[in-house]
Design an enzyme around this catalytic site. Sequence first.
Site, short mmCIF file in Angstrom:
data_model
loop_
_atom_site.label_atom_id
_atom_site.label_comp_id
_atom_site.label_asym_id
_atom_site.label_seq_id
_atom_site.Cartn_x
_atom_site.Cartn_y
_atom_site.Cartn_z
N TRP A 1 0.82 -1.22 0.00
CA TRP A 1 0.00 0.00 0.00
C TRP A 1 0.85 1.26 0.00
O TRP A 1 0.32 2.36 0.08
CB TRP A 1 -0.95 0.00 1.19
N ARG A 2 2.16 1.11 -0.06
CA ARG A 2 3.01 2.30 -0.15
C ARG A 2 3.46 2.54 -1.58
O ARG A 2 4.33 3.38 -1.83
CB ARG A 2 4.23 2.14 0.78
N GLU B 1 -5.77 0.68 5.46
CA GLU B 1 -5.97 1.10 6.85
C GLU B 1 -7.07 0.31 7.54
O GLU B 1 -6.97 -0.02 8.71
CB GLU B 1 -6.27 2.60 6.91
N GLN C 1 -6.13 -3.44 14.10
CA GLN C 1 -5.96 -4.55 15.03
C GLN C 1 -5.41 -5.81 14.37
O GLN C 1 -5.65 -6.93 14.82
CB GLN C 1 -7.30 -4.88 15.71
N THR C 2 -4.71 -5.63 13.26
CA THR C 2 -4.25 -6.79 12.50
C THR C 2 -2.81 -6.57 12.03
O THR C 2 -2.45 -5.48 11.60
CB THR C 2 -5.15 -7.00 11.26
N TYR D 1 -12.86 -9.56 12.44
CA TYR D 1 -13.58 -8.28 12.55
C TYR D 1 -14.32 -7.98 11.26
O TYR D 1 -14.03 -7.01 10.55
CB TYR D 1 -12.60 -7.15 12.88
N TYR E 1 -8.82 7.49 13.98
CA TYR E 1 -7.51 7.07 13.47
C TYR E 1 -7.50 6.99 11.94
O TYR E 1 -6.65 7.59 11.27
CB TYR E 1 -7.07 5.71 14.04
N ASP F 1 -2.80 5.71 16.56
CA ASP F 1 -3.12 4.30 16.77
C ASP F 1 -2.31 3.80 17.98
O ASP F 1 -1.70 4.58 18.70
CB ASP F 1 -2.78 3.49 15.51
N CYS G 1 17.46 3.14 18.24
CA CYS G 1 16.34 4.08 18.01
C CYS G 1 16.86 5.44 17.55
O CYS G 1 17.71 6.05 18.21
CB CYS G 1 15.51 4.25 19.27
#
Length: 378
Positions: free
Chosen positions: A37-38, A50, A55-56, A95, A133, A151, A215
Amino acid sequence: MAKQQERQQDLIGSFDIEGFQDDLLYWFERQQRDLPWRRDRDAYRVWVSEIMLQQTRVETVIPYYERFMERFPTVRDLAEADLEEVYKYWEGLGYYSRARNLHAAVKEVQEKYGGVVPDTPEEVHALKGVGPYTAGAILSIAYGLPEPAVDGNVMRVLSRIFLIEEDITKAKTRKLFEAVVHRIIAHRNPSFFNQALMELGALICIPRSPRCGICPVANHCRARDKGIQESLPVKKKAKQVRIEERAVALIQRNDGRWLLHKRPGTGLLANLWEFPNTEYKGDADPREQLSTYVYQTFGVKCIPQELVMEHSHVFSHLQWNLRTYICAYKGQEDVEGDAEAKVRASWVLIEEMPHYPFSVSHKKIADGLHEGFQQSLL
DNA sequence: CACACGTGGAG
DNA sequence: TCTCCAAGTGT
């Protein structure tokens, strides 16, 4: 609200916003994953991704996304499709109201906006299945608008960066994070900024054992400075799941067709197909209650015989312990029964079953039927 | 606000 | 095994 404003002021205070943006964006430009999706910024493609990602896990979504976009490449393709087929492409993802709401919302976009996904917060948020979101994600990623997309990742990352200890399961806390993002978002690239926050949460600032050593924004992190990053974010514990004992009936008519039932359009596993089943209580033989249920609901007389499969399925809030019985078909009567359930019942050839969207627990039973329950009988 | 709503993976 | 979770939304 003045109190929220103060809290926000306290949080941001002397924070080096520009330095943080620079470090985060530089890292994202170099380290972002190559995800389907990018490939572009098409609002419909962003939208679908999205919804699937709610939740996946990313790895779970990828194959579903590829298949879905190949079959429904545009708003129009999805708007013109039958809900049943959309469900088939969603089978196993979970879902399922996401699929139903996405289909309805896409039809609305096709009819109301001529197939063009709207670009205002009010219009996007009004679409079914699009909450705060997802609205922010679409507006920022597809349209480059400086809207927060908060999120779980973003709350985890920012709770550590700013040492925010509010319970992230509360709606009020999400609003606090949205206010914070409004303050620190990089206006030169809201799309990358929001995605970078999430990507950091997925790859570096992970729930357990965050990889602070690599990081890119560790220098900006207050939790890291205090050494308490592992104890953030604060999240109320989930409550225990309820357990249901259920008996499942496999009933084959004389013409070879099996009895299936399409679940109601709302609630658990809405619109998915299943074999007739009922909850049973006590230590009594489940077969008795199963036979009674099937007769009273569908007017079908049957005698449950052999137990061919036993398995459990765990939902987020519920556990099913399923016992599946092969039943002898003894005819059908025109009883009152459950009128709605009767309408949703159908006699189906086993070769046709692969076209029906099942939930995972009943797909396993269908698979067992196809294979003759070889494994279970051993 | 609390809870319903799925599933499969990681530690 | 068991616990927690993963790019939330609707009611």
